[in-house]
Write a protein that holds these residues in place. Structure first.
Motif, PDB file in Angstrom:
ATOM      1  N   VAL A  48       0.836  -1.212   0.000  1.00  0.00           N
ATOM      2  CA  VAL A  48       0.000   0.000   0.000  1.00  0.00           C
ATOM      3  C   VAL A  48       0.866   1.255   0.000  1.00  0.00           C
ATOM      4  O   VAL A  48       0.572   2.233  -0.702  1.00  0.00           O
ATOM      5  CB  VAL A  48      -0.969  -0.019   1.199  1.00  0.00           C
ATOM      6  N   GLU A  64       1.948   1.900  -3.503  1.00  0.00           N
ATOM      7  CA  GLU A  64       0.803   2.405  -4.280  1.00  0.00           C
ATOM      8  C   GLU A  64       0.605   3.902  -4.039  1.00  0.00           C
ATOM      9  O   GLU A  64       0.391   4.677  -4.978  1.00  0.00           O
ATOM     10  CB  GLU A  64      -0.496   1.712  -3.833  1.00  0.00           C
ATOM     11  N   GLU A  80      -0.215   1.898  13.166  1.00  0.00           N
ATOM     12  CA  GLU A  80      -1.211   2.013  12.101  1.00  0.00           C
ATOM     13  C   GLU A  80      -1.536   3.442  11.686  1.00  0.00           C
ATOM     14  O   GLU A  80      -2.505   3.677  11.001  1.00  0.00           O
ATOM     15  CB  GLU A  80      -2.523   1.297  12.473  1.00  0.00           C
ATOM     16  N   CYS A 111       0.184  -2.150   5.308  1.00  0.00           N
ATOM     17  CA  CYS A 111      -0.456  -3.272   4.614  1.00  0.00           C
ATOM     18  C   CYS A 111       0.286  -3.649   3.336  1.00  0.00           C
ATOM     19  O   CYS A 111       0.639  -2.790   2.539  1.00  0.00           O
ATOM     20  CB  CYS A 111      -1.896  -2.888   4.293  1.00  0.00           C
ATOM     21  N   LYS A 160      -5.040   9.690   2.631  1.00  0.00           N
ATOM     22  CA  LYS A 160      -6.067   8.828   3.237  1.00  0.00           C
ATOM     23  C   LYS A 160      -5.721   7.342   3.096  1.00  0.00           C
ATOM     24  O   LYS A 160      -6.412   6.577   2.403  1.00  0.00           O
ATOM     25  CB  LYS A 160      -7.436   9.088   2.597  1.00  0.00           C
ATOM     26  N   TRP A 168      -6.301   4.915   4.777  1.00  0.00           N
ATOM     27  CA  TRP A 168      -7.356   3.975   5.198  1.00  0.00           C
ATOM     28  C   TRP A 168      -8.234   3.526   4.026  1.00  0.00           C
ATOM     29  O   TRP A 168      -8.999   2.586   4.180  1.00  0.00           O
ATOM     30  CB  TRP A 168      -8.196   4.596   6.319  1.00  0.00           C
ATOM     31  N   ARG A 169      -8.096   4.182   2.870  1.00  0.00           N
ATOM     32  CA  ARG A 169      -8.806   3.708   1.679  1.00  0.00           C
ATOM     33  C   ARG A 169      -8.191   2.407   1.143  1.00  0.00           C
ATOM     34  O   ARG A 169      -8.797   1.700   0.347  1.00  0.00           O
ATOM     35  CB  ARG A 169      -8.698   4.739   0.541  1.00  0.00           C
ATOM     36  N   LYS A 170      -6.950   2.139   1.532  1.00  0.00           N
ATOM     37  CA  LYS A 170      -6.223   0.993   0.983  1.00  0.00           C
ATOM     38  C   LYS A 170      -5.734   0.026   2.051  1.00  0.00           C
ATOM     39  O   LYS A 170      -5.482  -1.141   1.763  1.00  0.00           O
ATOM     40  CB  LYS A 170      -5.000   1.485   0.198  1.00  0.00           C
ATOM     41  N   ASP A 171      -5.542   0.522   3.243  1.00  0.00           N
ATOM     42  CA  ASP A 171      -5.029  -0.316   4.325  1.00  0.00           C
ATOM     43  C   ASP A 171      -6.116  -0.427   5.391  1.00  0.00           C
ATOM     44  O   ASP A 171      -6.456   0.565   6.037  1.00  0.00           O
ATOM     45  CB  ASP A 171      -3.767   0.316   4.924  1.00  0.00           C
ATOM     46  N   PRO A 172      -6.659  -1.621   5.590  1.00  0.00           N
ATOM     47  CA  PRO A 172      -7.795  -1.762   6.514  1.00  0.00           C
ATOM     48  C   PRO A 172      -7.424  -1.473   7.959  1.00  0.00           C
ATOM     49  O   PRO A 172      -8.295  -1.184   8.762  1.00  0.00           O
ATOM     50  CB  PRO A 172      -8.201  -3.227   6.362  1.00  0.00           C
ATOM     51  N   MET A 173      -6.145  -1.551   8.297  1.00  0.00           N
ATOM     52  CA  MET A 173      -5.740  -1.294   9.674  1.00  0.00           C
ATOM     53  C   MET A 173      -5.396   0.181   9.892  1.00  0.00           C
ATOM     54  O   MET A 173      -5.273   0.618  11.041  1.00  0.00           O
ATOM     55  CB  MET A 173      -4.510  -2.129  10.029  1.00  0.00           C
ATOM     56  N   ILE A 176      -5.301   3.911  10.695  1.00  0.00           N
ATOM     57  CA  ILE A 176      -6.181   4.745  11.518  1.00  0.00           C
ATOM     58  C   ILE A 176      -6.775   5.873  10.678  1.00  0.00           C
ATOM     59  O   ILE A 176      -6.041   6.613  10.028  1.00  0.00           O
ATOM     60  CB  ILE A 176      -5.373   5.371  12.677  1.00  0.00           C
ATOM     61  N   HIS A 177      -8.087   5.982  10.721  1.00  0.00           N
ATOM     62  CA  HIS A 177      -8.760   7.078  10.012  1.00  0.00           C
ATOM     63  C   HIS A 177      -8.647   8.341  10.874  1.00  0.00           C
ATOM     64  O   HIS A 177      -9.512   8.641  11.689  1.00  0.00           O
ATOM     65  CB  HIS A 177     -10.229   6.690   9.804  1.00  0.00           C
ATOM     66  N   ARG A 232      -9.790  -8.481   6.201  1.00  0.00           N
ATOM     67  CA  ARG A 232     -10.117  -7.048   6.267  1.00  0.00           C
ATOM     68  C   ARG A 232      -9.683  -6.346   4.980  1.00  0.00           C
ATOM     69  O   ARG A 232     -10.385  -5.481   4.465  1.00  0.00           O
ATOM     70  CB  ARG A 232      -9.463  -6.390   7.494  1.00  0.00           C
ATOM     71  N   LYS A 233      -8.515  -6.723   4.487  1.00  0.00           N
ATOM     72  CA  LYS A 233      -8.037  -6.107   3.243  1.00  0.00           C
ATOM     73  C   LYS A 233      -8.961  -6.491   2.079  1.00  0.00           C
ATOM     74  O   LYS A 233      -9.349  -5.625   1.263  1.00  0.00           O
ATOM     75  CB  LYS A 233      -6.600  -6.548   2.968  1.00  0.00           C
ATOM     76  N   LEU A 244     -12.103  -4.508   2.378  1.00  0.00           N
ATOM     77  CA  LEU A 244     -11.894  -3.084   2.068  1.00  0.00           C
ATOM     78  C   LEU A 244     -11.848  -2.872   0.561  1.00  0.00           C
ATOM     79  O   LEU A 244     -12.527  -1.976   0.023  1.00  0.00           O
ATOM     80  CB  LEU A 244     -10.586  -2.605   2.719  1.00  0.00           C
ATOM     81  N   GLU A 275     -14.393  -0.648  -1.625  1.00  0.00           N
ATOM     82  CA  GLU A 275     -13.901   0.466  -2.460  1.00  0.00           C
ATOM     83  C   GLU A 275     -14.352   0.291  -3.910  1.00  0.00           C
ATOM     84  O   GLU A 275     -14.667   1.269  -4.597  1.00  0.00           O
ATOM     85  CB  GLU A 275     -12.372   0.549  -2.395  1.00  0.00           C
ATOM     86  N   LEU A 286     -13.603   3.739  12.509  1.00  0.00           N
ATOM     87  CA  LEU A 286     -13.389   5.086  13.085  1.00  0.00           C
ATOM     88  C   LEU A 286     -14.210   6.178  12.405  1.00  0.00           C
ATOM     89  O   LEU A 286     -13.829   7.349  12.416  1.00  0.00           O
ATOM     90  CB  LEU A 286     -11.897   5.441  13.086  1.00  0.00           C
TER      91      LEU A 286
END
Lengths: 567, 567
Positions: free
Chosen positions: A159, A162, A249, A254, A291, A293-298, A300-301, B439-440, B443, B447, B545
């Motif tokens: 991620v 990316e 996180e 990820c 952001k 969190w759009r790509k890594d589920p862990m 932190i948002h 989770r990945k 996600l 998306e 979150l």
């Protein structure tokens, strides 16, 4: 494959690495006795004046400005840093994956984008970035120091990679690590040992030690390492760099390979490493603004907070109160660290801040609990990977080849912890609970400092050593007491350079009553002649998820130090 | 103590509970055959007109307004709710700790503060709040359904309670739970069975079932439960309430007792439960605004975001796209759930939003992985606590006393999972890694919905059942497929009421090809006559979150439903 010995596999892979270096980038090597090789990139004759100008620009913001304006193309910038990285590699063995054409193709893509669209791709437009050998890139091997992972080509980008592409960056080399990643030095059977360019008889630290050596030689303007027990802070303080260990996180891990995968209680994190704190900030903000969190589920948002960066929770940058942990009561730092802490204290006081002492609290318990969690599988994870190839699991970073044919026999290798055992799930949960309780104790302890600060707030940040020593001879870095404290408590923290070991000034301290045999061994290890010239760095410790404030406070400390030095 | 049987200890403790009820608050009980007891608080004659006025005020913001202006004192408000809570308890057995004097003393303190300072203590000034039997209060027992914990008096307040005091609230009762907390019903050997006030032959759900029954009877204006696999959402949908399951560590759990302590991969969270979504918002914002990370080392340092509450990441509340998961492919929901989902779809479309279908993806894998993590200690944690007192570990919530002298033998009790085993730390880490990978996957899957929404964003939220059924007869709630999905993925989510089972309309669906034996058993369980009048709720699922946005979107759904019903 099964019939090939692991030694042969390593030899072939290393040869393939040698073959991946453009022949006209090979330099005449200095004598192996030459310890400090920082001058070689400039003196070796490989770099053009323009390439020297580019790579000597340690201010990443200035580099990006040139790239975004088109004054420097990404191709020429990437080539300049690549050449210098290859020089660094020849001097310190800091690289793993070398992929010049691919990186230059990417740089050209970035240049073309600017030409066509008249604007940069993103905030990291055209910037070459080096990556620790964990951040997979589609099609490239990710060996991470394991023989059995030779030939494993990634099916997709991690991620982080990316996002770096989205932001316009040019990932251009990957850097060396120790086997298992769980050492504060950098050696593995595949790629060998990385050395410290300030003194090649010393370790650059680890586990992000390839980054440390590379960045110190300015072979990259910005690198990314990872940290589960000090692995970005150790090479940063050993190699005079800035870094950030964010909380779990905050930045997207990820897709990166790792050891101990699924160990979620004290998570490894990724952090930038660079020659300036501004570069650390730039990277951190850019990644969070993307952001993750759009790509890594862990991930932190939590958006980047300009308010928190403006120290909204620390008196808005007015008078702050820092606490110095001179000694954690487990291992006493070497004299140069004490001098560095005194320098910081004077500088902060001169800048109008208050500095008090941090009385250590439960430091050894925290360290032991963390180490037991890391070793809760009794080493099963490491052994399973090593057994696939037959390579031995390393028991120390002390290699016969560096030590007159035999590994060092040193009291430091007798750990304060007992033999590892393989815990049950229930026992592991009990360890997690112990760790949580220690986090609560430490939080209450920190909050209670409000009575001593005079600011109406608890201590704003702790300043401490990252390790009890500066870069040590290969094989002797066995502890991470000061660093692991932050990982276990999940304190966002930075490391920053302060000074260099001065054998005239940094004389051995009088002996003290030793806390334990490791403390004694570390005390006896100090020899001003051995450590002369080694960088001295410290860490600045904030609270969990306080990355913005930690960066800002590190800038405050850095500025104060520079003001003091300028007088 | 060792010579006392566990049965005797339970009997004594239960008697002590009876003794803690003011004698003049005892009511004439309705017949045990009376299923729906919602009218009893008004008709039983114990409450004065003023107390009825106070307790019938379901709008917590209105209550707080009266409290802050002094129109209602906290003492009279607390007494009114306390009396009604005691009525609720006599009807449904929903309470554990009863401490009238202590609560009224606290209320008086709050009233005095207002008189002296002319301003409220904080945003929850004077508000009585009920707490699940996990939130320790200094000096009170926290039994949490375990015989061996009888007599354990807390040495300090849990962090939540500390913060509630800071904000001016009046914690006034604690509520019942199932043994181990890991059931979706509410029974333990100490305090017995809690029933559903909509139909006492049905369960109120669990594990926060005491809260469910109490709040449905308006015996508390606001309650706090916890959720590791649906434990705030199950009782909320079974009892026609609103709730929020926040992401891990957004709200402060520290200091609360729990089972499986140290299991950190899929963490239990706390969430408010109430008669309105506005109360849920008020509580969540108030607790976050209090900076729980000052007291709870695990609490996420993320301020309440008014921007995110204004749906900054969801088109600012303009046209949104919701997806309905009609059926997760593991167990098909009962007919009333389908009707509720159709109602929501129509209401959202009428409000101008788009509604698409959510095609379930890896639902069973996610459920199995989560359940294996919860059971990774092979039940050691539960057994260890039960063995201390000798009480048996419950194997179902089906009790002989409720079922003509014998436990129910039902196909639902044959789980889709095999026998639990005690994993090693390494095996547990592998399970964690599987969960991360899931989770990945999920996600990326979410998306990718950007191509179907027409909003330029992925689906804004998923609407789904919380369970495949409404409140069931005691002993038959064994699954939490729809809920556990959110815990495993750490999706912030809410539950909200939609309608009630109407036996005329909610006819059995034609039989389908069963996914598995549990699906078949659940299908066969449906009988409109048994479920008539039971509340029907759903959940709204957001991202990790995203508490602010989840609350705001739930308000959107709630408003749309009310608009539709008003025509």
């Amino acid at each position: 494959m099964a019939s090939t010995s692991w030694q042969d596999r390593c030899a072939r892979r290393k040869q393939a690495q040698v073959d991946s270096i453009p022949k006209d980038w090979l330099i005449t090597l200095p004598s192996e006795d030459k310890g400090n090789v920082l001058d070689v990139p400039i003196t070796c004759g490989l770099l053009t004046p323009r390439e020297i100008e580019i790579t000597e620009t340690v201010d990443v913001i200035a580099i990006l400005s040139k790239l975004k304006s088109g004054d420097w193309s990404s191709v020429e910038t990437t080539r300049a840093f690549y050449k210098r990285a290859i020089i660094a590699h020849q001097l310190t063995n800091c690289l793993t994956e070398i992929f010049v054409e691919r990186a230059l193709d990417r740089a050209k893509e970035v240049d073309d984008y600017l030409k066509i669209h008249g604007k940069p791709i993103g905030p990291l437009h055209g910037l070459p970035i080096s990556l620790k050998d964990q951040f997979t890139m589609k099609g490239l091997e990710t060996i991470m120091g394991y023989v059995s992972w030779i030939g494993q080509h990634a099916e997709k980008d991690s991620v982080l990679v990316e996002i770096l592409y989205e932001l316009g960056a040019v990932p251009f080399v990957r850097t060396n690590v120790p086997q298992t990643l769980m050492w504060g030095e950098t050696y593995n059977h595949v790629f060998g040992r990385t050395t410290n360019p300030y003194n090649r008889r010393l370790t650059p630290g680890g586990s992000s030690g390839g980054e440390g050596a590379l960045l110190a030689l300015k072979g990259s303007p910005l690198g990314v390492g990872t940290d589960i027990g000090g692995s970005v802070r150790i090479p940063s303080t050993f190699c005079s760099l800035y870094t950030l260990r964010p909380s779990y996180e905050r930045l997207p891990y990820c897709g990166a390979v790792n050891s101990l995968e699924g160990q979620e209680s004290i998570s490894s994190v990724l952090g930038p490493m660079a020659q300036t704190i501004n570069a650390v900030k730039l990277f951190t903000k850019a990644i969070i603004d993307a952001k993750p969190w759009r790509k890594d589920p862990m991930a932190i948002h939590k958006a980047w907070s300009e308010e928190e960066y403006a120290l909204s929770e620390h008196g808005k940058g007015g008078k702050m109160c820092f606490a110095i942990m001179w000694d954690n009561g487990v291992v006493k730092p070497h004299p140069p660290l004490w001098r560095a802490m005194r320098m910081v204290k004077r500088a902060l006081e001169a800048a109008g801040h208050k500095v008090i002492d941090w009385v250590p609290y439960k430091q050894l318990e925290i360290y032991k609990t963390a180490e037991m969690i890391f070793a809760a599988d009794g080493g099963h994870d490491y052994r399973a990977v090593c057994e696939q190839s037959g390579e031995p699991l390393l028991r120390s970073m002390s290699l016969p080849s560096d030590n007159h044919g035999r590994p060092i026999d040193h009291p430091l290798f007798r750990s304060l912890l007992g033999e590892p055992k393989h815990y049950t799930a229930y026992e592991l949960w009990r360890l997690h609970k112990e760790k949580r309780d220690l986090r609560k104790d430490q939080l209450d302890y920190w909050e209670a400092t409000v009575s001593q600060t005079g600011t109406g707030r608890p201590v704003d940040a702790i300043i401490s050593p990252a390790l009890a020593y500066t870069a040590v001879p290969h094989g002797l870095n066995t502890d991470s007491f000061y660093c692991t404290f932050c990982n276990a408590m999940d304190y966002a923290c930075s490391a920053f350079p302060v000074t260099y070991v001065d054998p005239i000034v940094d004389l051995q301290h009088p002996s003290h009553e030793f806390y334990n045999h490791e403390d004694e061994a570390i005390y006896k290890m100090y020899d001003p002649a051995v450590f002369a010239g080694a960088p001295v760095g410290l860490q600045l410790i904030g609270r969990p998820l306080e990355e913005e404030a930690v960066i800002a406070m590190t800038q405050v400390v850095d500025h104060a130090l520079k003001m003091m030095k300028s007088y």
